[in-house]
Design a protein around this motif. Structure first.
Motif, PDB file in Angstrom:
ATOM      1  N   ARG A  36      41.132  24.043  37.590  1.00 12.86           N
ATOM      2  CA  ARG A  36      41.377  25.406  38.054  1.00 12.86           C
ATOM      3  C   ARG A  36      42.874  25.678  38.195  1.00 12.86           C
ATOM      4  O   ARG A  36      43.628  24.807  38.608  1.00 12.86           O
TER       5      ARG A  36
ATOM      6  N   GLU B  18      38.219  34.203  38.928  1.00 17.48           N
ATOM      7  CA  GLU B  18      36.904  34.084  39.569  1.00 17.48           C
ATOM      8  C   GLU B  18      36.883  34.722  40.949  1.00 17.48           C
ATOM      9  O   GLU B  18      35.917  35.363  41.325  1.00 17.48           O
ATOM     10  N   ASN B  19      37.954  34.505  41.706  1.00 16.30           N
ATOM     11  CA  ASN B  19      37.979  35.087  43.051  1.00 16.30           C
ATOM     12  C   ASN B  19      39.414  35.239  43.532  1.00 16.30           C
ATOM     13  O   ASN B  19      40.344  34.685  42.938  1.00 16.30           O
TER      14      ASN B  19
ATOM     15  N   TRP C 294      34.881  38.315  45.238  1.00 11.89           N
ATOM     16  CA  TRP C 294      34.320  37.635  44.070  1.00 11.89           C
ATOM     17  C   TRP C 294      34.277  38.547  42.861  1.00 11.89           C
ATOM     18  O   TRP C 294      33.956  39.730  42.980  1.00 11.89           O
ATOM     19  N   ASN C 295      34.562  37.981  41.718  1.00 14.38           N
ATOM     20  CA  ASN C 295      34.352  38.644  40.452  1.00 14.38           C
ATOM     21  C   ASN C 295      32.907  38.314  40.024  1.00 14.38           C
ATOM     22  O   ASN C 295      32.660  37.267  39.434  1.00 14.38           O
TER      23      ASN C 295
ATOM     24  N   LEU D 264      31.937  36.892  36.587  1.00  9.55           N
ATOM     25  CA  LEU D 264      32.205  35.489  36.255  1.00  9.55           C
ATOM     26  C   LEU D 264      31.421  34.527  37.140  1.00  9.55           C
ATOM     27  O   LEU D 264      31.021  33.456  36.705  1.00  9.55           O
ATOM     28  N   VAL D 265      31.279  34.876  38.406  1.00  8.06           N
ATOM     29  CA  VAL D 265      30.539  34.020  39.338  1.00  8.06           C
ATOM     30  C   VAL D 265      29.454  34.892  39.982  1.00  8.06           C
ATOM     31  O   VAL D 265      29.666  35.455  41.054  1.00  8.06           O
TER      32      VAL D 265
ATOM     33  N   ARG E 232      28.825  30.759  47.479  1.00  3.12           N
ATOM     34  CA  ARG E 232      29.580  30.608  46.234  1.00  3.12           C
ATOM     35  C   ARG E 232      30.884  29.847  46.432  1.00  3.12           C
ATOM     36  O   ARG E 232      31.551  29.475  45.470  1.00  3.12           O
TER      37      ARG E 232
END
Ligand SMILES: [Zn+2]
Length: 518
Positions: A35, A146-147, A159-160, A163-164, A190
């Protein structure tokens, strides 16, 4: 970013007149094993004439040049942030947003050597972000993130969902959802959560995270289950000790058996967080439980909390026996969230820097050295009846940091004294020259205290050598087969329960009752 940085950005971007606004900021990269994170560092607010507000907002090339220069001198990348005051939740880019960011992406990358990061702040304080890191010239493309995480006395995550996606709600989690609501549950489950140290306290925490429904759990420990661990590692067996199973393998199985999420992502690592590769893995997580008993590992995690803005929930228990071996004087357990805005572990007296040096040198492997040590934090003896209290106080800190019951975030350092049954809030302040807290948002530039870890290497090598014995290999294969059958059976029952649940919630009648196992 820290809550302080978020507040400064929100003050500028969310205007009283309701118009959109824009500003620049700098970031430092934080690179994990898989990441990449941009840590927001400093705001570079516009000077007169550098930006215009006209319903939406625009900036001049000079503003970009000035801010990119500041970023470059500080080893940082550039952030272009703007607001959607009427927006709620994760924001998509409008076509003027896209035009503005593509126009400056190449220039920012050329000057700073790092991709431009675009950010959007919605009126409800939700963030969205993207890295302009693909292609060149007119073909520059963004990678969605992602976030976006904001760290203060609570950890706030936007959160996106594309994507998640939020995990599907399960009937097995209905009580957890009722406790803090569907929205919080979808957020909390998550969050990538790492437990460093898979001993008694780490085991209890990991299993409870799994039962809560957390979908991504990491376990890190280089150690092997031994007979002397069995009175505290609930669920580990004499067979595990005889088979020389690693602690993460044993705890990992308990996590899988207790998980209520349908798509659990379990990551186990036999590295030490003191090893460079172990640290890189830790940087892939949104929050970390520190359940290690050694000072070096705690020093590494202490630095991670500030340099990489990943909150570390740390604590421990010490049972104080009378020196003559006859009776107990007392026991103490403590917990604290390590993060910018709170004193670090060295400042709050939980980390002895001389012990860190001794640990790095391997002196703590020598029992005579340990006997000569004073009380360096609460890492003494421990019994099963009390280790659950240490796990409980860490988990309570976690709920406060995540859910903020009553609107209150994490409470600061806590200490429970068993003899008098008193809970104390410990009032500690940061040392004025604390070098660890000064590394806030330094990211990859931060001074690293990792290195080769002889004890971890030895433990792994010993396990590998033991695996060469055929009797052990055979017994392991039988154990693995039985475990495989058990999880397979669990999956079948779980699928059946889910079908029954779906029928029921679809307004089904008592037809569902036929499928319920007793
Ligand atoms: Zn400090």
């Amino acid at each position: 970013m820290t809550a302080e940085t978020h507040a400064a950005l929100a003050r500028h971007l969310l205007r009283n007149d309701g118009q959109e606004d824009i500003c620049l900021a700098t970031y430092r990269p934080s690179t994990g094993a898989t990441r990449r994170t941009a840590l927001v560092r400093h705001l570079v607010l516009p000077e007169p004439g550098e930006r215009a507000v006209h319903g939406n907002a625009s900036i001049t090339g000079n503003y970009i040049l000035r801010a990119a220069g500041i970023a470059q001198e500080d080893g940082c990348g550039l952030i272009l942030a703007h607001s959607h005051p009427g927006g709620r939740g994760w924001q998509a880019m409008s076509s003027p947003d896209r035009d503005a960011e593509t126009a400056f992406a190449n220039l920012a990358r050329e000057i700073t050597g790092l991709p431009l990061v675009g950010m959007t702040l919605a009126g409800d304080h939700s963030w969205a972000a993207r890295h302009w890191d693909r292609g060149t010239g007119r073909d520059v493309q963004e990678t969605d993130v992602e976030n976006v995480r904001v760290l203060g006395d609570r950890l706030t995550v936007t959160w996106n969902d594309a994507l998640v996606p939020p995990p599907p709600s399960r009937r097995s989690q209905v009580r957890a959802v009722a406790s803090w609501g569907e929205r919080m549950h979808r957020d909390l489950t998550r969050r990538a959560t790492l437990v460093v140290g898979a001993g008694s306290v780490g085991l209890d925490i990991a299993v409870r995270l799994a039962a809560t429904g957390v979908t991504r759990i990491g376990l890190m420990d280089f150690d092997t289950v031994e007979e002397r661990n069995l009175d505290r590692m609930i669920g580990a067996t004499a067979l595990d000790a005889w088979l020389r199973r690693s602690k993460v393998a044993v705890v990992g199985r308990l996590v899988v058996l207790n998980a209520t999420a349908s798509g659990l992502q379990l990551e186990t690592s036999e590295l030490s967080v003191c090893e460079p590769a172990g640290l890189a893995q830790a940087l892939d997580y949104d929050l970390i439980f520190s359940c290690v008993d050694r000072p070096w590992a705690r020093a590494v995690l202490n630095a991670v909390a500030y340099a990489h803005l990943i909150p570390v929930i740390d604590g421990g228990i010490g049972v104080d026996a009378f020196p003559d071996g006859d009776g107990m004087r007392g026991a103490t357990w403590r917990s604290h969230v390590v993060r910018p805005g709170r004193p670090c572990l060295a400042c709050n007296g939980q980390l002895d820097l001389a012990a860190v040096t001794a640990d790095r040198a391997g002196d703590l492997e020598d029992p005579t050295y340990i006997a000569g040590l004073g009380a360096g934090g609460d890492r003494g003896e421990n019994v099963a009846a009390l280790s659950i209290s240490a796990a409980a106080t860490l988990l309570a800190q976690y709920v406060s940091l995540t859910v903020a019951p009553g609107g209150l975030g994490e409470p600061g350092p806590l200490q429970y004294l068993l003899s008098t049954h008193t809970l104390e809030h410990i009032d500690v302040a940061t040392r004025p020259t604390c070098p660890v807290e000064a590394m806030t948002a330094d990211g990859d530039h931060a001074l690293s205290v990792t290195g080769r870890h002889a004890a971890a290497e030895l433990r792994r090598a010993t396990r590998q050598a033991a695996e060469r014995a055929w009797a052990l290999r055979l017994a392991r294969a039988v154990g693995d087969l039985l475990y495989g059958l058990r999880t397979r059976l669990g999956t079948v029952v779980d699928r059946r329960l889910r079908r029954v649940g779906a029928r029921r919630s679809a307004g089904g009648d008592d037809a569902g009752a036929r499928g319920v196992s007793r």
